[in-house]
Scaffold this motif. Structure first.
Motif, PDB file in Angstrom:
ATOM      1  N   CYS A 231     -11.428 -33.942  72.574  1.00 52.30           N
ATOM      2  CA  CYS A 231     -11.923 -33.414  73.633  1.00 52.30           C
ATOM      3  C   CYS A 231     -11.256 -32.209  74.795  1.00 52.30           C
ATOM      4  N   ASP A 232      -9.719 -32.167  75.278  1.00 49.35           N
ATOM      5  CA  ASP A 232      -9.379 -31.334  74.640  1.00 49.35           C
ATOM      6  C   ASP A 232      -8.077 -30.783  74.391  1.00 49.35           C
ATOM      7  N   GLY A 233      -8.672 -30.926  73.118  1.00 47.44           N
ATOM      8  CA  GLY A 233      -8.123 -29.693  72.362  1.00 47.44           C
ATOM      9  C   GLY A 233      -7.203 -30.218  72.262  1.00 47.44           C
ATOM     10  N   ASN A 234      -6.061 -30.776  72.598  1.00 46.91           N
ATOM     11  CA  ASN A 234      -5.535 -31.756  71.542  1.00 46.91           C
ATOM     12  C   ASN A 234      -6.196 -31.893  69.755  1.00 46.91           C
ATOM     13  N   THR A 235      -4.932 -31.214  68.748  1.00 48.53           N
ATOM     14  CA  THR A 235      -5.211 -32.112  67.374  1.00 48.53           C
ATOM     15  C   THR A 235      -4.339 -31.806  66.690  1.00 48.53           C
ATOM     16  N   GLN A 236      -4.313 -32.545  65.931  1.00 50.30           N
ATOM     17  CA  GLN A 236      -3.096 -33.457  64.538  1.00 50.30           C
ATOM     18  C   GLN A 236      -3.495 -33.648  63.368  1.00 50.30           C
ATOM     19  N   GLU A 237      -3.068 -33.618  62.340  1.00 48.65           N
ATOM     20  CA  GLU A 237      -3.279 -33.681  60.721  1.00 48.65           C
ATOM     21  C   GLU A 237      -2.866 -34.842  60.299  1.00 48.65           C
ATOM     22  N   PHE A 238      -3.399 -36.134  60.309  1.00 50.45           N
ATOM     23  CA  PHE A 238      -3.220 -37.373  59.469  1.00 50.45           C
ATOM     24  C   PHE A 238      -3.231 -37.884  58.237  1.00 50.45           C
ATOM     25  N   HIS A 239      -1.881 -37.293  57.503  1.00 51.97           N
ATOM     26  CA  HIS A 239      -2.059 -37.153  55.802  1.00 51.97           C
ATOM     27  C   HIS A 239      -1.872 -38.281  54.945  1.00 51.97           C
ATOM     28  N   ASN A 240      -2.580 -38.363  53.994  1.00 47.05           N
ATOM     29  CA  ASN A 240      -2.706 -39.298  52.658  1.00 47.05           C
ATOM     30  C   ASN A 240      -2.913 -41.509  53.814  1.00 47.05           C
ATOM     31  N   VAL A 241      -4.164 -41.003  55.021  1.00 47.05           N
ATOM     32  CA  VAL A 241      -4.128 -42.571  55.125  1.00 47.05           C
ATOM     33  C   VAL A 241      -4.798 -43.282  54.425  1.00 47.05           C
ATOM     34  N   ALA A 242      -5.359 -42.664  53.334  1.00 48.03           N
ATOM     35  CA  ALA A 242      -6.027 -43.601  51.892  1.00 48.03           C
ATOM     36  C   ALA A 242      -5.448 -43.176  50.720  1.00 48.03           C
ATOM     37  N   PRO A 243      -5.068 -44.488  50.201  1.00 48.37           N
ATOM     38  CA  PRO A 243      -4.667 -44.347  49.498  1.00 48.37           C
ATOM     39  C   PRO A 243      -5.674 -43.700  47.714  1.00 48.37           C
ATOM     40  N   SER A 244      -5.659 -43.423  46.811  1.00 47.91           N
ATOM     41  CA  SER A 244      -6.881 -42.762  45.922  1.00 47.91           C
ATOM     42  C   SER A 244      -7.899 -43.911  45.899  1.00 47.91           C
ATOM     43  N   ASN A 245      -6.999 -45.483  45.438  1.00 48.58           N
ATOM     44  CA  ASN A 245      -7.837 -46.101  45.135  1.00 48.58           C
ATOM     45  C   ASN A 245      -8.834 -47.091  46.181  1.00 48.58           C
ATOM     46  N   TRP A 246      -8.687 -46.078  47.451  1.00 50.62           N
ATOM     47  CA  TRP A 246      -9.582 -46.516  48.344  1.00 50.62           C
ATOM     48  C   TRP A 246     -11.085 -46.391  48.207  1.00 50.62           C
ATOM     49  N   GLY A 247     -11.800 -47.693  49.267  1.00 50.03           N
ATOM     50  CA  GLY A 247     -13.260 -48.572  48.732  1.00 50.03           C
ATOM     51  C   GLY A 247     -13.705 -47.736  50.140  1.00 50.03           C
ATOM     52  N   PHE A 248     -14.664 -48.085  49.496  1.00 52.19           N
ATOM     53  CA  PHE A 248     -16.449 -47.688  51.136  1.00 52.19           C
ATOM     54  C   PHE A 248     -15.992 -49.823  51.750  1.00 52.19           C
ATOM     55  N   GLY A 249     -16.383 -49.329  52.894  1.00 48.93           N
ATOM     56  CA  GLY A 249     -16.151 -50.571  53.674  1.00 48.93           C
ATOM     57  C   GLY A 249     -14.300 -51.045  54.344  1.00 48.93           C
ATOM     58  N   GLN A 250     -13.703 -50.308  53.664  1.00 45.77           N
ATOM     59  CA  GLN A 250     -12.495 -50.753  53.975  1.00 45.77           C
ATOM     60  C   GLN A 250     -12.094 -49.255  55.299  1.00 45.77           C
ATOM     61  N   THR A 251     -10.552 -50.591  55.896  1.00 44.54           N
ATOM     62  CA  THR A 251     -10.224 -49.776  56.830  1.00 44.54           C
ATOM     63  C   THR A 251      -8.700 -48.907  56.462  1.00 44.54           C
ATOM     64  N   PHE A 252      -8.040 -47.795  57.216  1.00 42.28           N
ATOM     65  CA  PHE A 252      -7.332 -47.524  56.509  1.00 42.28           C
ATOM     66  C   PHE A 252      -6.347 -46.967  58.268  1.00 42.28           C
ATOM     67  N   GLU A 253      -5.231 -47.210  58.773  1.00 44.75           N
ATOM     68  CA  GLU A 253      -4.308 -46.841  60.221  1.00 44.75           C
ATOM     69  C   GLU A 253      -3.691 -45.482  59.328  1.00 44.75           C
ATOM     70  N   ALA A 254      -3.040 -44.953  59.960  1.00 46.11           N
ATOM     71  CA  ALA A 254      -1.992 -44.190  60.414  1.00 46.11           C
ATOM     72  C   ALA A 254      -1.127 -44.304  60.275  1.00 46.11           C
ATOM     73  N   ASP A 255       0.168 -43.298  59.843  1.00 43.99           N
ATOM     74  CA  ASP A 255       1.517 -43.976  61.099  1.00 43.99           C
ATOM     75  C   ASP A 255       1.608 -43.177  62.694  1.00 43.99           C
ATOM     76  N   ASN A 256       0.612 -42.938  62.617  1.00 37.69           N
ATOM     77  CA  ASN A 256       0.667 -41.958  64.058  1.00 37.69           C
ATOM     78  C   ASN A 256      -0.639 -42.187  65.044  1.00 37.69           C
ATOM     79  N   ASN A 257      -0.593 -41.699  66.026  1.00 35.59           N
ATOM     80  CA  ASN A 257      -1.493 -41.701  67.310  1.00 35.59           C
ATOM     81  C   ASN A 257      -1.345 -40.085  67.933  1.00 35.59           C
ATOM     82  N   PHE A 258      -2.266 -40.307  68.696  1.00 41.95           N
ATOM     83  CA  PHE A 258      -2.243 -39.165  70.160  1.00 41.95           C
ATOM     84  C   PHE A 258      -1.210 -39.578  71.787  1.00 41.95           C
ATOM     85  N   TYR A 259       0.107 -39.471  71.337  1.00 41.39           N
ATOM     86  CA  TYR A 259       0.111 -40.201  72.726  1.00 41.39           C
ATOM     87  C   TYR A 259       1.405 -38.860  73.216  1.00 41.39           C
TER      88      TYR A 259
END
Length: 259
Positions: A231-259
């Motif tokens: 909401c402060d305008g800071n924008t990032q892209e998180f690439h290939n967070v979930a693999p192609s065999n992802w499923g509903f109900g699963q949680t995926f964590e990106a390698d980075n964050n907003f710091y």
């Protein structure tokens, strides 16, 4: 020439006055959920001494221990929640010693917004347009003796310090992606999300409720990337967070964050 010089000085003075008035208006117009200097509010507590009653709630985070927020949480009155867009924001709070004899001096806490305190709650302290924090019992008891019931506080937005990367939990069906976004660092509150597969462009997502974001897209079988705007305008892209065999109900964590 003297008259022209005086007119020139008058114009400069007028421009300076207008600029000062504009800056004062701009400062005064800061939304209450966005203040980064100390503002004034009130606070109560809910959920019992073990904070079990604080689980779930209007932001969609579910079990706060599982999603990493624990007892360092607060519900917000509507004037602070901003229709759920303040979910995930972090606030520093101090008990105002000039307003309650129950305050502990020199104590400051940091909590994350995880729930709503709706109108009619806590004896009306959450009614519009009041600015109110309904803290978990463990956090309230760090600021003041719980016998106080309600205390005056100072508050301000602060940077969220989170462990690990931003996380995405997939829900929905093959034609409807319904994603919970959480564990967000930086200013914490998410105001925009987009999703893409490895064979598509970006699909903008809409806030469904709390920090659930949705889009009508069929991305099953594709690796997923996300674009997140705070909401402060800071924008990032998180690439290939979930693999192609992802499923509903699963949680995926990106390698980075907003710091």
């Amino acid at each position: 020439m003297a008259i022209m010089a005086r007119l020139g000085r008058l114009q400069v003075s007028l421009n300076t006055l207008l600029l000062v008035c504009f800056e004062a208006t701009r400062v005064l117009s800061i939304d209450p959920w966005a203040v980064t200097d100390w503002g004034e509010a009130t606070a109560t507590f809910y959920g019992g001494q073990d904070a079990s009653g604080t689980m779930g709630g209007a932001c969609g985070y579910g079990n706060l221990y599982s999603t990493g927020y624990g007892v360092q949480s607060t519900a917000l009155s509507n004037a602070l929640l901003n229709n759920g867009l303040t979910c995930g924001a972090c606030f520093a709070l101090e008990c105002r010693l000039d307003g309650s004899k129950w305050c502990y001096p020199g104590k400051e806490i940091v909590v994350t917004a995880t729930n709503a305190c709706p109108p009619g709650s806590e004896g009306g302290w959450c009614d519009p347009p009041k600015l109110h924090f309904d803290l978990s019992y463990p956090m309230f008891s760090q600021l003041a003796q719980p016998v106080a019931g309600v205390i005056p506080v100072k508050y301000k937005r602060v940077t969220c310090q989170k462990q690990g990367g931003i996380r995405f939990t997939m829900h929905g069906n093959p034609w409807f992606d319904y994603v919970l976004v959480y564990n967000v660092g930086g200013m914490g509150a998410v105001c925009g999300v987009a999703i893409k597969g490895d064979k598509t462009g970006w699909y903008p997502m809409s806030q469904n409720w709390g920090q659930y974001w949705s889009a009508s897209s069929n991305l099953v079988g594709q690796a997923l990337s996300f674009q997140v705007r705070l909401c402060d305008g800071n924008t990032q892209e998180f690439h290939n967070v979930a693999p192609s065999n992802w499923g509903f109900g699963q949680t995926f964590e990106a390698d980075n964050n907003f710091y």
